[in-house]
Design an enzyme around this catalytic site. Structure first.
Site, mmCIF file in Angstrom:
data_model
loop_
_atom_site.group_PDB
_atom_site.id
_atom_site.type_symbol
_atom_site.label_atom_id
_atom_site.label_comp_id
_atom_site.label_asym_id
_atom_site.label_seq_id
_atom_site.Cartn_x
_atom_site.Cartn_y
_atom_site.Cartn_z
ATOM 1 N N GLU A 98 9.624 2.697 10.720
ATOM 2 C CA GLU A 98 10.673 3.711 10.526
ATOM 3 C C GLU A 98 9.959 5.038 10.382
ATOM 4 O O GLU A 98 9.130 5.210 9.498
ATOM 5 C CB GLU A 98 11.514 3.410 9.281
ATOM 6 N N GLN A 137 2.113 19.602 2.285
ATOM 7 C CA GLN A 137 3.498 19.630 2.745
ATOM 8 C C GLN A 137 4.012 21.072 2.733
ATOM 9 O O GLN A 137 4.662 21.529 3.672
ATOM 10 C CB GLN A 137 4.322 18.735 1.813
ATOM 11 N N CYS A 197 13.844 11.490 5.554
ATOM 12 C CA CYS A 197 13.793 11.270 7.004
ATOM 13 C C CYS A 197 15.149 11.537 7.641
ATOM 14 O O CYS A 197 15.241 11.837 8.818
ATOM 15 C CB CYS A 197 13.340 9.852 7.286
ATOM 16 N N SER A 205 5.101 8.687 9.084
ATOM 17 C CA SER A 205 5.102 9.632 10.209
ATOM 18 C C SER A 205 4.954 8.902 11.548
ATOM 19 O O SER A 205 4.473 7.768 11.612
ATOM 20 C CB SER A 205 3.949 10.609 10.038
ATOM 21 N N ASN A 206 5.321 9.597 12.614
ATOM 22 C CA ASN A 206 5.229 9.000 13.944
ATOM 23 C C ASN A 206 3.799 8.732 14.370
ATOM 24 O O ASN A 206 3.517 7.704 14.981
ATOM 25 C CB ASN A 206 5.894 9.920 14.971
ATOM 26 N N LYS A 235 0.890 -1.165 0.000
ATOM 27 C CA LYS A 235 0.000 0.000 0.000
ATOM 28 C C LYS A 235 0.937 1.226 0.000
ATOM 29 O O LYS A 235 1.507 1.581 1.015
ATOM 30 C CB LYS A 235 -0.896 -0.086 1.234
ATOM 31 N N GLU A 279 9.755 17.781 13.548
ATOM 32 C CA GLU A 279 10.147 17.503 12.174
ATOM 33 C C GLU A 279 9.365 18.418 11.232
ATOM 34 O O GLU A 279 8.143 18.462 11.276
ATOM 35 C CB GLU A 279 9.841 16.035 11.834
HETATM 36 P P1 NAP Z 1 2.377 9.137 6.610
HETATM 37 O O1 NAP Z 1 1.358 10.152 6.427
HETATM 38 O O2 NAP Z 1 2.559 8.504 7.951
HETATM 39 O O3 NAP Z 1 2.046 7.992 5.549
HETATM 40 C C1 NAP Z 1 2.831 6.834 5.392
HETATM 41 C C2 NAP Z 1 1.958 5.734 4.822
HETATM 42 O O4 NAP Z 1 0.997 5.309 5.806
HETATM 43 C C3 NAP Z 1 1.154 6.156 3.599
HETATM 44 O O5 NAP Z 1 1.093 5.081 2.709
HETATM 45 C C4 NAP Z 1 -0.203 6.450 4.208
HETATM 46 O O6 NAP Z 1 -1.231 6.399 3.260
HETATM 47 C C5 NAP Z 1 -0.298 5.345 5.230
HETATM 48 N N1 NAP Z 1 -1.286 5.564 6.287
HETATM 49 C C6 NAP Z 1 -1.894 6.714 6.671
HETATM 50 N N2 NAP Z 1 -2.768 6.484 7.679
HETATM 51 C C7 NAP Z 1 -2.707 5.160 7.946
HETATM 52 C C8 NAP Z 1 -3.374 4.312 8.893
HETATM 53 N N3 NAP Z 1 -4.260 4.767 9.766
HETATM 54 N N4 NAP Z 1 -3.054 2.990 8.893
HETATM 55 C C9 NAP Z 1 -2.144 2.502 8.047
HETATM 56 N N5 NAP Z 1 -1.496 3.250 7.118
HETATM 57 C C10 NAP Z 1 -1.775 4.564 7.076
HETATM 58 O O7 NAP Z 1 3.815 9.658 6.171
HETATM 59 P P2 NAP Z 1 4.157 10.460 4.833
HETATM 60 O O8 NAP Z 1 3.570 11.818 4.971
HETATM 61 O O9 NAP Z 1 3.819 9.657 3.642
HETATM 62 O O10 NAP Z 1 5.757 10.499 4.907
HETATM 63 C C11 NAP Z 1 6.490 11.443 5.633
HETATM 64 C C12 NAP Z 1 6.993 10.855 6.935
HETATM 65 O O11 NAP Z 1 7.738 9.668 6.671
HETATM 66 C C13 NAP Z 1 7.955 11.752 7.666
HETATM 67 O O12 NAP Z 1 7.635 11.783 9.036
HETATM 68 C C14 NAP Z 1 9.306 11.091 7.479
HETATM 69 O O13 NAP Z 1 10.240 11.355 8.475
HETATM 70 C C15 NAP Z 1 8.926 9.669 7.440
HETATM 71 N N6 NAP Z 1 9.953 8.876 6.774
HETATM 72 C C16 NAP Z 1 10.740 8.054 7.542
HETATM 73 C C17 NAP Z 1 11.737 7.295 6.957
HETATM 74 C C18 NAP Z 1 12.594 6.378 7.795
HETATM 75 O O14 NAP Z 1 13.160 5.462 7.238
HETATM 76 N N7 NAP Z 1 12.712 6.595 9.086
HETATM 77 C C19 NAP Z 1 11.937 7.356 5.579
HETATM 78 C C20 NAP Z 1 11.129 8.204 4.828
HETATM 79 C C21 NAP Z 1 10.132 8.952 5.441
HETATM 80 P P3 NAP Z 1 -1.751 7.738 2.492
HETATM 81 O O15 NAP Z 1 -0.795 8.853 2.772
HETATM 82 O O16 NAP Z 1 -1.778 7.371 1.091
HETATM 83 O O17 NAP Z 1 -3.101 8.000 3.026
#
Ligand code: NAP
Ligand code: MG
Length: 487
Positions: A255, A336, A289, A234-235, A180, A390
């Site tokens: 992560e 964003q 990240c 995200s966290n 997904k 962040e």
């Molecule tokens: P996000 O909003 O948490 O989304 C990540 C994924 O989770 C997306 O596919 C999202 O789907 C899905 N998701 C959303 N709500 C969910 C739920 N209730 N249950 C299961 N899945 C759900 O993060 P993002 O905005 O895409 O990415 C940015 C974040 O990623 C930043 O905080 C960054 O630091 C972190 N990041 C961390 C790393 C690492 O390796 N530590 C690497 C890259 C990025 P949809 O968005 O399609 O709804």
């Protein structure tokens, strides 16, 4: 470019077939450099479709796990070759869909190819140990078995590399997967899945379902037949996934965010430190990240470092990442960009001083995109929000310190612990940094945002579930150890 990527509708891939969602709903994926350009449409799927994908993965796993590792590896080698051939098409799609510059997108695609080849080779490497039994008549050994079905939930910032660094190890150790991807980069992810399809993987081994995270991501997280969940994002979302997985006894890996510091010591090579800070903070528009977001500088060199950093930042070329000579692309989405601009406002209100940047670009050529100037604040204290939270955008907080000891304690004064760098020529400063820094990746005289695929990757504190990805570490998550005693 010969490939038509405009206005194409991308489907789910379930049990070896591309299918429209029964919901009848699709969502446009837009170009953040030119929001009137539609990169493609993706399916807004239902929970039932996630369930179908899990059922297909469960059925396919029975035969997939029985193949020799080298046979599974052969599929990954093929997928790598196909991805490599499509580098230009996929990189261009990535740039259009989430904004990073074309050279960065090509680099990421090449990383995907290398990851596939690395894990293809893992199919021939050892998966257990012989342990001497206290019974001289017995043979005792460990073996690694697949988890079963793995749910893969990924963010938009590395739409090729992250799905691959999760799927490739999952597959090589005998798991099947349902991906997904983040909706904001789902077209690029679909193109990765096409590579697996063309590589001829048996039906149901790789499945792909797009839609909202709260529907499809949640369905995978809660599904009793999903044995492992690997998540990057995200966290707030990650914590919910971890709790739900824990409650039903599924294995999970998270992560999440970072607030990564760079320390510049008085004895640093300042040219190198400036170069690496700019690259670490602003490449991918700060949306890594591991991006540098706090720069902690010893007082003796603060003014000099600051002047050089600001001068170099002012020379950065901003624009559509498909164009030659552009170094900094847009934020990946309107949401964003708004977050980044709101943190810039918060920084000003908190009393930080804006040295350069701080604005959305709206003049001709920029008016259709989500462009924010690379931004630097000084007069930042560690308790400010812009030094704690962040931002995920092109914003640097400069913090002045009187000693390296103070620098280290400020570097550690956040909830996150993903990556951290120091610039110094002094070996004991390096050693204290390695020892004291609370981060999963510590880097000396190198930018905070470098990752090598053959080494473990992951964070401490609130940046991760303390598991590691990539390199050999992936084996820990994607398999379970079985201890075998034979008499
Ligand atoms: P996000 O909003 O948490 O989304 C990540 C994924 O989770 C997306 O596919 C999202 O789907 C899905 N998701 C959303 N709500 C969910 C739920 N209730 N249950 C299961 N899945 C759900 O993060 P993002 O905005 O895409 O990415 C940015 C974040 O990623 C930043 O905080 C960054 O630091 C972190 N990041 C961390 C790393 C690492 O390796 N530590 C690497 C890259 C990025 P949809 O968005 O399609 O709804
Ligand atoms: Mg999101």
């Amino acid at each position: 470019m010969t490939v038509e990527i405009k206005n194409k509708t991308y489907l789910n891939f379930i049990n070896g077939e591309w299918k429209e969602s029964e919901s009848g709903d699709i969502q446009a994926s837009l170009n953040p450099a030119a929001r009137d350009e539609i990169v493609g449409y993706v399916q807004m799927s239902t929970k039932e479709e996630a369930d179908k994908a899990v059922a297909a993965a469960k059925e396919a796993q029975k035969a997939w796990r029985k193949l020799a590792g080298s046979e599974r590896g052969a599929f990954l080698y093929k997928a790598a070759d196909i991805l490599e051939k499509k580098t230009n098409e996929i990189a261009e799609c990535m740039t259009r869909e989430m904004g990073k510059t074309l050279p960065e997108a090509k680099g990421e695609t090449a990383r995907g190819v290398a990851l596939l080849r690395y894990y293809a080779g893992e199919g021939m490497r050892k998966v257990g140990d012989v342990i001497p039994s206290t019974d001289s008549q017995a043979l005792m050994f460990t073996s690694r078995v697949p988890l079963g079905v793995v749910g893969v939930i990924t963010p938009w910032n590395f739409p090729v590399a992250i799905p691959i660094w999760k799927m490739a190890p999952a597959l090589i150790y005998g798991n099947t997967v349902v991906l997904k991807p983040a909706q904001e980069a789902a077209v690029t992810a679909a193109k990765v899945i096409e590579c697996f399809e063309e590589a001829g993987l048996p039906k149901g081994v790789v499945n792909f379902v797009t839609g909202s995270g709260s529907v499809i991501g949640q369905a995978l997280t809660d599904h009793p037949d999903v044995n492992g969940i690997t998540f990057t994002g995200s966290n707030s979302v990650g914590k919910g996934i971890g709790q739900a997985a824990l409650a039903r006894g599924a294995k999970y890996q998270l992560e999440m965010g970072g607030k990564n510091p760079v320390i510049v010591a008085a004895d640093a090579d300042l040219d190198l430190a400036v170069e690496a800070t700019i690259s670490g903070a602003f490449r991918s528009t700060g949306q890594k990240c591991t991006a540098t977001s706090r720069v902690i500088v010893e007082a003796e060199v603060f003014e000099d470092f600051k002047d050089r950093l600001v001068a170099k930042t002012k020379a950065i070329t901003i624009g559509n990442g498909l164009k030659d000579g552009i170094w900094l692309g847009p934020c990946a989405s309107e949401g964003q960009m708004k977050t980044v601009l709101s943190y810039i406002e918060i920084g000003k209100q908190e009393g930080a001083r804006l040295l350069t940047g701080g604005n959305q670009l709206t003049s001709e050529g920029y008016e259709k995109g989500y462009f924010v100037e690379p931004t630097i604040f000084d007069n930042v204290t560690s308790s400010m929000k812009i030094a704690q939270e962040e931002i995920f955008g092109p914003v640097i907080a400069l913090i002045q310190v009187n000693s390296l000891e103070d620098g280290l304690s400020i570097a550690n004064d956040v909830q996150y612990g993903l990556s951290a760098s120091i610039f110094t020529r002094n070996i004991s400063s390096m050693l204290s940094f390695i020892e004291e820094m609370e981060a999963g990746l510590v880097r000396i005289n190198a930018e905070s945002a470098g990752v090598e695929l053959q080494a473990p990757f992951g964070g401490m504190k609130q940046s991760s579930s303390h598991s590691r990805e990539q390199g050999e570490a992936a084996k820990e998550f994607f398999t379970s150890i079985k201890t075998v005693f034979v008499k």
